[in-house]
Structures are given as C-alpha cells and as structure tokens.
Design a protein around this motif. Structure first.
Motif, PDB file in Angstrom:
ATOM      1  N   UNK A 286      12.830  -7.031   5.608  1.00 18.28           N
ATOM      2  CA  UNK A 286      11.943  -6.415   6.590  1.00 18.28           C
ATOM      3  C   UNK A 286      10.819  -5.613   5.975  1.00 18.28           C
ATOM      4  N   UNK A 287      10.393  -5.994   4.760  1.00 18.84           N
ATOM      5  CA  UNK A 287       9.363  -5.256   4.034  1.00 18.84           C
ATOM      6  C   UNK A 287       8.088  -6.105   3.925  1.00 18.84           C
ATOM      7  N   UNK A 288       6.946  -5.489   4.202  1.00 16.60           N
ATOM      8  CA  UNK A 288       5.670  -6.201   4.174  1.00 16.60           C
ATOM      9  C   UNK A 288       5.152  -6.305   2.746  1.00 16.60           C
ATOM     10  N   UNK A 317       0.877  -6.087  15.316  1.00 14.50           N
ATOM     11  CA  UNK A 317      -0.370  -5.670  15.983  1.00 14.50           C
ATOM     12  C   UNK A 317      -0.135  -4.540  16.985  1.00 14.50           C
ATOM     13  N   UNK A 318       1.012  -4.589  17.659  1.00 13.78           N
ATOM     14  CA  UNK A 318       1.307  -3.581  18.679  1.00 13.78           C
ATOM     15  C   UNK A 318       1.868  -2.306  18.039  1.00 13.78           C
ATOM     16  N   UNK A 323       0.596   3.561  16.545  1.00 12.64           N
ATOM     17  CA  UNK A 323       0.421   4.607  15.545  1.00 12.64           C
ATOM     18  C   UNK A 323       1.271   4.457  14.294  1.00 12.64           C
ATOM     19  N   UNK A 324       2.027   3.367  14.193  1.00 10.70           N
ATOM     20  CA  UNK A 324       2.826   3.160  12.978  1.00 10.70           C
ATOM     21  C   UNK A 324       1.896   2.773  11.823  1.00 10.70           C
ATOM     22  N   UNK A 325       2.211   3.220  10.597  1.00 13.51           N
ATOM     23  CA  UNK A 325       1.344   2.940   9.432  1.00 13.51           C
ATOM     24  C   UNK A 325       1.500   1.510   8.936  1.00 13.51           C
ATOM     25  N   UNK A 326       0.882   0.575   9.637  1.00 12.39           N
ATOM     26  CA  UNK A 326       0.994  -0.840   9.288  1.00 12.39           C
ATOM     27  C   UNK A 326      -0.186  -1.240   8.395  1.00 12.39           C
ATOM     28  N   UNK A 327       0.065  -1.725   7.178  1.00 12.98           N
ATOM     29  CA  UNK A 327      -1.037  -2.133   6.289  1.00 12.98           C
ATOM     30  C   UNK A 327      -1.683  -3.425   6.783  1.00 12.98           C
ATOM     31  N   UNK A 328      -2.909  -3.745   6.342  1.00 10.22           N
ATOM     32  CA  UNK A 328      -3.580  -4.984   6.755  1.00 10.22           C
ATOM     33  C   UNK A 328      -2.729  -6.206   6.412  1.00 10.22           C
ATOM     34  N   UNK A 429      26.169   7.183   6.545  1.00  8.37           N
ATOM     35  CA  UNK A 429      27.404   6.622   5.976  1.00  8.37           C
ATOM     36  C   UNK A 429      27.290   6.684   4.459  1.00  8.37           C
ATOM     37  N   UNK A 430      28.068   7.530   3.775  1.00  6.23           N
ATOM     38  CA  UNK A 430      27.908   7.760   2.327  1.00  6.23           C
ATOM     39  C   UNK A 430      28.031   6.489   1.489  1.00  6.23           C
ATOM     40  N   UNK A 431      28.857   5.530   1.942  1.00  7.20           N
ATOM     41  CA  UNK A 431      29.106   4.330   1.138  1.00  7.20           C
ATOM     42  C   UNK A 431      27.974   3.305   1.220  1.00  7.20           C
ATOM     43  N   UNK A 432      27.031   3.500   2.128  1.00  9.12           N
ATOM     44  CA  UNK A 432      25.955   2.531   2.330  1.00  9.12           C
ATOM     45  C   UNK A 432      24.598   3.107   1.949  1.00  9.12           C
ATOM     46  N   UNK A 433      23.656   2.222   1.664  1.00  6.78           N
ATOM     47  CA  UNK A 433      22.269   2.640   1.472  1.00  6.78           C
ATOM     48  C   UNK A 433      21.337   1.557   1.995  1.00  6.78           C
ATOM     49  N   UNK A 434      20.134   1.965   2.374  1.00 11.03           N
ATOM     50  CA  UNK A 434      19.143   1.030   2.904  1.00 11.03           C
ATOM     51  C   UNK A 434      18.351   0.426   1.748  1.00 11.03           C
ATOM     52  N   UNK A 435      18.103  -0.858   1.835  1.00 11.20           N
ATOM     53  CA  UNK A 435      17.354  -1.567   0.791  1.00 11.20           C
ATOM     54  C   UNK A 435      15.857  -1.370   1.018  1.00 11.20           C
ATOM     55  N   UNK A 436      15.181  -0.740   0.066  1.00 14.83           N
ATOM     56  CA  UNK A 436      13.744  -0.530   0.179  1.00 14.83           C
ATOM     57  C   UNK A 436      13.368   0.371   1.343  1.00 14.83           C
ATOM     58  N   UNK A 437      12.136   0.206   1.803  1.00 12.54           N
ATOM     59  CA  UNK A 437      11.637   0.992   2.935  1.00 12.54           C
ATOM     60  C   UNK A 437      11.168   0.024   4.018  1.00 12.54           C
ATOM     61  N   UNK A 438      12.027  -0.286   4.996  1.00 10.59           N
ATOM     62  CA  UNK A 438      11.690  -1.262   6.039  1.00 10.59           C
ATOM     63  C   UNK A 438      10.419  -0.877   6.795  1.00 10.59           C
ATOM     64  N   UNK A 439       9.543  -1.862   6.982  1.00 12.24           N
ATOM     65  CA  UNK A 439       8.282  -1.614   7.680  1.00 12.24           C
ATOM     66  C   UNK A 439       8.367  -1.907   9.170  1.00 12.24           C
ATOM     67  N   UNK A 440       9.410  -2.651   9.582  1.00 13.66           N
ATOM     68  CA  UNK A 440       9.399  -3.117  10.961  1.00 13.66           C
ATOM     69  C   UNK A 440      10.777  -2.955  11.583  1.00 13.66           C
ATOM     70  N   UNK A 441      11.366  -4.027  12.029  1.00 15.32           N
ATOM     71  CA  UNK A 441      12.619  -3.956  12.786  1.00 15.32           C
ATOM     72  C   UNK A 441      13.804  -4.497  12.011  1.00 15.32           C
ATOM     73  N   UNK A 442      13.586  -5.040  10.833  1.00 13.75           N
ATOM     74  CA  UNK A 442      14.669  -5.574  10.014  1.00 13.75           C
ATOM     75  C   UNK A 442      15.157  -4.470   9.073  1.00 13.75           C
ATOM     76  N   UNK A 443      16.453  -4.231   9.081  1.00 16.27           N
ATOM     77  CA  UNK A 443      17.032  -3.196   8.220  1.00 16.27           C
ATOM     78  C   UNK A 443      18.129  -3.833   7.375  1.00 16.27           C
ATOM     79  N   UNK A 444      17.901  -3.927   6.062  1.00 17.28           N
ATOM     80  CA  UNK A 444      18.914  -4.448   5.142  1.00 17.28           C
ATOM     81  C   UNK A 444      19.655  -3.273   4.524  1.00 17.28           C
TER      82      UNK A 444
END
Length: 474
Positions: A286-288, A317-318, A323-328, A429-444
């Motif tokens: 979910x990363x641009x 686009x929406x 107001x979300x910081x969406x890059x070109x 949840x201490x045992x889990x972590x998010x991969x990268x910094x998701x830009x949209x709606x996908x969260x790994x």
C-alpha cells in the motif's frame, strides 16, 4: 657455499624463462579470454545479488550444490510430484458431484433455486476479505441492486458492434473520459490527448499498456529485443505480459521504504529498455512509488513509464481533495505514458471492469488491431478481447454516475479513516509492526517474534480472508 648456489639459481631461472617463453604466444590469446570470462561470471553473480539479494543468492547457490549430491535431486523431484498429486486429488474431491454434461430435460426457472443454494454455501465475505471485494457497509445493498439492474438492462449487448449498440459505446467513452479527468486530462501539463479503453480487469489493462509500449518503442527506436524494468513489489501481471509478448524482465529490489528504487532501476536501463513501472500504491504494502522521479528518469531516456493505479485510481484523487498528503502520481507528471485503473475496486463497479489510459493517440494506436483483408469483412479491436460484455460497461457507467464526486469523496473519507484505525490497532499489539508507511488503504503488518503465516491461518479459521505476502513474509 652461497657462491656455488647462486649460479645454479641463475641457470634454473633462465631455464624456466626459456620454457615459459614457448607459451607466450598462447598466453597472449588465452589470458584475455580467461579474464573476460571471469569478468562476465562476476558480473552475472553481482547482477543476481542485485536482483534477488545476498541472502537469497547464497541460499540459491547452496541449494544448487545440494542438488549435485547423488540422489538428492531425485528425492526433491519425488516430493514435488507428491504435492502435485495431492493438489490434483483434492481438486477431484472438491468437484464431487459437479455436472459434467447437459441434463436431458432443462430445469427452467428451478435453476435459480439451485443457484441460491450454492451461493448460501459460500463464506460470508462482506467486510472480511482482503483484495477481493471493495464495497461493504450499510450502503452496499442498495448500490449492488442498482448495478445489477443496470447490468441486466444491457446483458446482451456488445461494444464490438459500434453501429448496433451505440448506448454502451457511449457509456465506455464517457467512463474513459471521466476517469481521464481524474488523472489530469483537464490540466495543461498532461497534453490534453488522454485516451483509452475499458478492459476486463487490471491484468488486461497492464497487458495492453505493456504491448503498446513495446510496439511504440519499436516504431520510435527500432527496439527489437525489448526489456522492461520493474520493482519487486510490482504486480505479477507484468510477468505475464513479458511471457506473452517476449520481453525480458528485470525485477529490481525496493528501497528501505519499500518503494521503487530509482537509482537501482537506472542501472538496468540500456539500449533495449522500452519501459519502467511504478505503482500508486503497490498491492503488497500500500505504498506509493516515487512517480515524479520515475517520470524524470523515463523522460530523460526517452522510454515509457506505466503507472499502476489499479488500486489507487478511485481513491488517491479524492484523498488529495480531502487533504491527505498524496504525492503526484498521474499524467500531470512528465514522463508518464500510460495508466491502468480498476473501476471494479474502489470505483465500486461490477467485477470485470478496468481502464487503460494513454497519454496520447500515438501510443494508443499501436495497440488497436485492424484487419482489412479478412473474408468476414473489416475487423477492428482495441483490446485483447473481441466481443465484450456491454453489461459490465453499463454497470461501471451507472456506478460512477450514481456516486458522483460527493459519493466518492465520502467513500474515500470512510475507508481512509478505517485504514488509520487499523494501523493504530496493529501498533498497539507488541508482537506486530506495520511494514513501511502506508499511503492509502492497504496495511501490511508483520512480526519478528511469531509466525505471521500461522496468524493468517487462525484468522482464516475465524472467517477473515487476508492476503499473505512473502519475501519478506508479511
């Protein structure tokens, strides 16, 4: 004693030099060849490391050595065959009492009762499936009913026949135009020539974009041995495209932020490169990707850049308007030559609707097939399919017009907020972590403590169907 040894050493050295001098002509030829071969082997080894990573390369080399041990390869092949046999037998058991021939007497309307019975046996997927269905909540039932009615109304139409089904031809043109407007067709930077077609899904849109790039670059630069460069996070549809259209594919590791590594991609560009690829966002995390930098790279080398917006086309686009910081990410970026966007994802259209867009007609025209000598008459087809279901085109048109700008803004607001809540929950949840910094709606999410695949199995047993990822395991 030293005086007696010295002459002996001198004589031995002279004899050795005389002996080696006989091979000097051979050495002049052989040494450069051996040096060249060693350099090529080292270059290939380094290239493999760049593509697969050091760890994967070492494991691969080790497995190759292990297979050289007598009997090991035979044992591995036997184990693979066991898996294949098991899958085939499970497939047969799954089929069970599936029909294999037409009934003597038709069921008539009773067939609907059987269909309802089969449907009830499917798992409850609303709100519990990742990457499968993109609409849920209270509004879904009414939206489904609207789409179903629109599809039913045009169930027997085919946009291949322009002169007969003028309605669905218009629907397709308007869906393409409205989508193009979301991606910069109204802005001066895009050139104002954006065009395209509807397809059966993201894979077909990507296939057409790759084929267009191949044929366009053949006409523009006479490239006859095409190569394509993509990040490892890019969709598998590019592998399929390269197999279909005989293109050499280079998969390049992503950077530490799980984005396309522009510098790494640049290293692979050569005289045969036809295109590079960026995703907005990538399906796994979910990363641009840095589309602007990729655009600069593609433009400077005069090659194509395809942006995969299959996931983000009807969100980004929406989200930007909210107001979300969406890059070109679209045609406003110089260098972007084509875009794929799925209407059947967050566009909330029926399954089987996607769009491929091109910056101008010059790129698009090489895709269309025009046959003038066929005995059946003139045949023109702009996509891989000939006949296409007008019902799906109508369903996409109905979905877009029924929702409008305000509908998509509200939908985007809800799913972006849901994404933030999911991220917050994972972080707690201490045992889990998010991969990268998701830009949209996908969260790994992943774990360095527990087996994440076991977590996925437990979730599946409870009715949650998520997408397991690999390399790295997520």
């Amino acid at each position: 004693m030293e005086s007696s040894i010295l002459p002996t050493m001198i004589r031995l050295r002279a004899s050795a030099n005389s002996f080696l001098s006989q091979f000097e002509p051979l050495a002049i030829v052989v040494v450069p060849i051996v040096s060249f071969l060693i350099a090529r082997v080292l270059q290939s080894f380094i290239q493999v490391i760049q593509e697969r990573g050091l760890k994967a390369t070492i494991i691969g080399f080790f497995m190759t050595l292990v297979k050289l041990v007598p009997g090991v390869k035979k044992h591995i092949d036997a184990e693979k065959q066991k898996i294949v046999d098991k899958l085939q037998s499970s497939g047969k058991s799954l089929r069970g009492d599936w029909k294999t021939e037409l009934p003597n007497t038709g069921l008539g309307t009773r067939v609907l009762e059987q269909m309802k019975d089969f449907k009830q046996k499917d798992p409850a997927w609303q709100g519990k499936c990742s990457g499968t269905v993109y609409i849920g909540g209270n509004e879904s039932e009414g939206h489904f009913s609207l789409i179903n009615e629109a599809c039913s109304m045009f169930a027997h139409t085919n946009p291949l026949h322009l002169d007969v089904f003028k309605s669905v031809v218009r629907f397709e043109a308007e869906v393409v135009a409205m989508t193009g407007a979301l991606f910069g067709s109204k802005e001066k930077a895009s050139g104002g020539e954006i065009c395209g077609n509807m397809t059966s899904g993201g894979t077909e849109s990507i296939l057409l974009a790759v084929k267009s790039s191949r044929d366009y670059m053949r006409a523009k630069k006479n490239i006859t041995c095409p190569e394509m460069i993509i990040p490892v996070s890019a969709h598998s549809a590019y592998d399929k495209a390269c197999q279909y259209f005989k293109i050499k594919l280079w998969r390049v590791p992503v950077n530490k932020e799980f984005q396309a590594d522009v510098k790494a991609i640049k290293k692979y560009i050569n005289k045969n490169t036809i295109m590079i690829v960026g995703s907005a966002p990538g399906f796994p995390h979910g990363i641009i990707d840095p589309i602007e930098e990729l655009g600069e790279l593609a433009f400077s080398y005069g090659i194509c850049l395809h942006v995969d917006l299959c996931l983000g086309g009807f969100v980004l686009p929406f989200a930007r308007k909210l107001g979300y910081p969406i890059p070109p990410f679209d045609f406003t970026v110089q260098g972007v030559t084509s875009i794929s966007a799925d209407v059947h994802k967050y566009g909330l259209a029926p399954k089987g609707t996607s769009i491929v867009l091109y910056r101008n007609h010059e790129i698009r025209k090489v895709t269309s097939l025009l046959i003038t000598e066929w005995s059946g008459g003139l045949y023109v087809s702009p996509t891989i399919a000939g006949s296409r279901p007008g019902s799906l085109v109508a369903g996409a048109w109905a979905a877009m017009l029924s929702l409008g700008q305000e509908g998509y803004l509200e939908h985007t607001r809800e799913i972006m907020e849901a994404s933030k809540r999911i991220q917050k929950g994972v972080k707690e949840i201490p045992e889990l972590f998010i991969v990268g910094r998701p830009d949209m709606t996908i969260v790994a999410f992943a774990s360095n403590i527990i087996d994440i695949f076991e977590v996925n199995d437990i979730l599946s047993s409870k009715g949650w169907h998520l997408n397991p990822l690999q390399r790295p395991n997520r």
